[in-house]
Design a protein around this motif. Structure first.
Motif, PDB file in Angstrom:
ATOM      1  N   SER A   1       0.859  -1.191   0.000  1.00  0.00           N
ATOM      2  CA  SER A   1       0.000   0.000   0.000  1.00  0.00           C
ATOM      3  C   SER A   1       0.890   1.233   0.000  1.00  0.00           C
ATOM      4  O   SER A   1       2.021   1.194   0.493  1.00  0.00           O
ATOM      5  N   LYS A   2       0.346   2.323  -0.532  1.00  0.00           N
ATOM      6  CA  LYS A   2       1.084   3.585  -0.551  1.00  0.00           C
ATOM      7  C   LYS A   2       0.357   4.573   0.356  1.00  0.00           C
ATOM      8  O   LYS A   2      -0.714   5.058   0.019  1.00  0.00           O
ATOM      9  N   PRO A   3       0.941   4.879   1.530  1.00  0.00           N
ATOM     10  CA  PRO A   3       0.303   5.828   2.435  1.00  0.00           C
ATOM     11  C   PRO A   3       0.273   7.231   1.824  1.00  0.00           C
ATOM     12  O   PRO A   3       1.099   7.579   0.973  1.00  0.00           O
ATOM     13  N   ALA A   4      -0.661   8.030   2.293  1.00  0.00           N
ATOM     14  CA  ALA A   4      -0.790   9.405   1.809  1.00  0.00           C
ATOM     15  C   ALA A   4       0.439  10.237   2.166  1.00  0.00           C
ATOM     16  O   ALA A   4       0.913  11.029   1.356  1.00  0.00           O
ATOM     17  N   PHE A   5       0.971  10.051   3.387  1.00  0.00           N
ATOM     18  CA  PHE A   5       2.115  10.845   3.821  1.00  0.00           C
ATOM     19  C   PHE A   5       3.376  10.338   3.144  1.00  0.00           C
ATOM     20  O   PHE A   5       3.769   9.186   3.325  1.00  0.00           O
ATOM     21  N   GLN A   6       4.004  11.185   2.354  1.00  0.00           N
ATOM     22  CA  GLN A   6       5.211  10.847   1.603  1.00  0.00           C
ATOM     23  C   GLN A   6       6.271  11.924   1.835  1.00  0.00           C
ATOM     24  O   GLN A   6       6.276  12.954   1.159  1.00  0.00           O
ATOM     25  N   PRO A   7       7.174  11.739   2.788  1.00  0.00           N
ATOM     26  CA  PRO A   7       8.237  12.716   3.002  1.00  0.00           C
ATOM     27  C   PRO A   7       9.282  12.621   1.886  1.00  0.00           C
ATOM     28  O   PRO A   7       9.229  11.716   1.062  1.00  0.00           O
ATOM     29  N   GLY A   8      10.222  13.501   1.888  1.00  0.00           N
ATOM     30  CA  GLY A   8      11.338  13.389   0.950  1.00  0.00           C
ATOM     31  C   GLY A   8      11.157  14.125  -0.356  1.00  0.00           C
ATOM     32  O   GLY A   8      12.022  14.044  -1.229  1.00  0.00           O
ATOM     33  N   GLU A   9      10.044  14.796  -0.529  1.00  0.00           N
ATOM     34  CA  GLU A   9       9.808  15.614  -1.727  1.00  0.00           C
ATOM     35  C   GLU A   9      10.088  14.864  -3.023  1.00  0.00           C
ATOM     36  O   GLU A   9      10.756  15.366  -3.919  1.00  0.00           O
TER      37      GLU A   9
END
Length: 125
Positions: A93-101
Motif C-alpha cells: 500500500s502507498k500511504p498518503a504521507f510521503q516525506p522526501g519531496e
C-alpha cells in the motif's frame, strides 16, 4: 577490533510469517530458506543479510508516519515508478504521507510495515 563482524539477518515481527515472506520473496526474488507456521526466512545469497519473519501473538501493525514503528527497510530500485506499480500489485500500500519531496517513496507491506524505495541513481550519489 569490532565485536560485531557482519549483520546476517533482519527479523521482522508479524502476524503471519509465511504470508509476509511470500510477499518479500516475490518482491525481491530472494530464496525462501525456511518456512513454518511461526517463522520464515529469505536470503539473497550467502554473503548478504537476509530477512526473517517471526509470528508475534497479538501483533499490531506499525502506524505510518507515527505510532509504534520501530524500524523500516530501504530498498534501491532501478525504476521508481515501475517498482511502486509492481509492489502495489503484489499487495503493498502507498500511504498518503510521503516525506522526501519525491526523492523516495514510502510503501507498507501487507502487514503494515513501512519500507522505502530509493532510485538506484540517487542512492549512489
Amino acid at each position: 577490533m569490532p565485536v560485531l563482524e557482519q549483520l546476517t539477518t533482519v527479523v521482522v515481527d508479524c502476524a503471519d510469517p509465511v504470508a509476509l515472506a511470500a510477499f518479500y520473496q516475490k518482491a525481491t526474488g530472494w530464496e525462501l530458506t525456511h518456512s513454518a507456521e511461526d517463522f520464515a526466512s529469505l536470503s539473497a545469497d550467502s554473503t548478504g543479510p537476509g530477512l526473517a519473519f517471526v509470528r508475534v501473538e497479538g501483533y499490531q501493525a506499525p502506524q505510518w508516519p507515527e505510532g509504534n514503528k520501530r524500524l523500516h527497510l530501504d530498498f534501491t530500485v532501478p525504476d521508481l515508478d515501475h517498482a511502486v506499480e509492481d509492489l502495489l500489485a503484489l499487495g503493498a500500500s502507498k500511504p498518503a504521507f510521503q516525506p522526501g519531496e519525491g526523492q523516495w517513496v514510502v510503501l507498507t507491506d501487507p502487514q503494515g510495515h513501512p519500507f522505502c524505495l530509493i532510485p538506484a541513481t540517487t542512492a549512489t550519489n
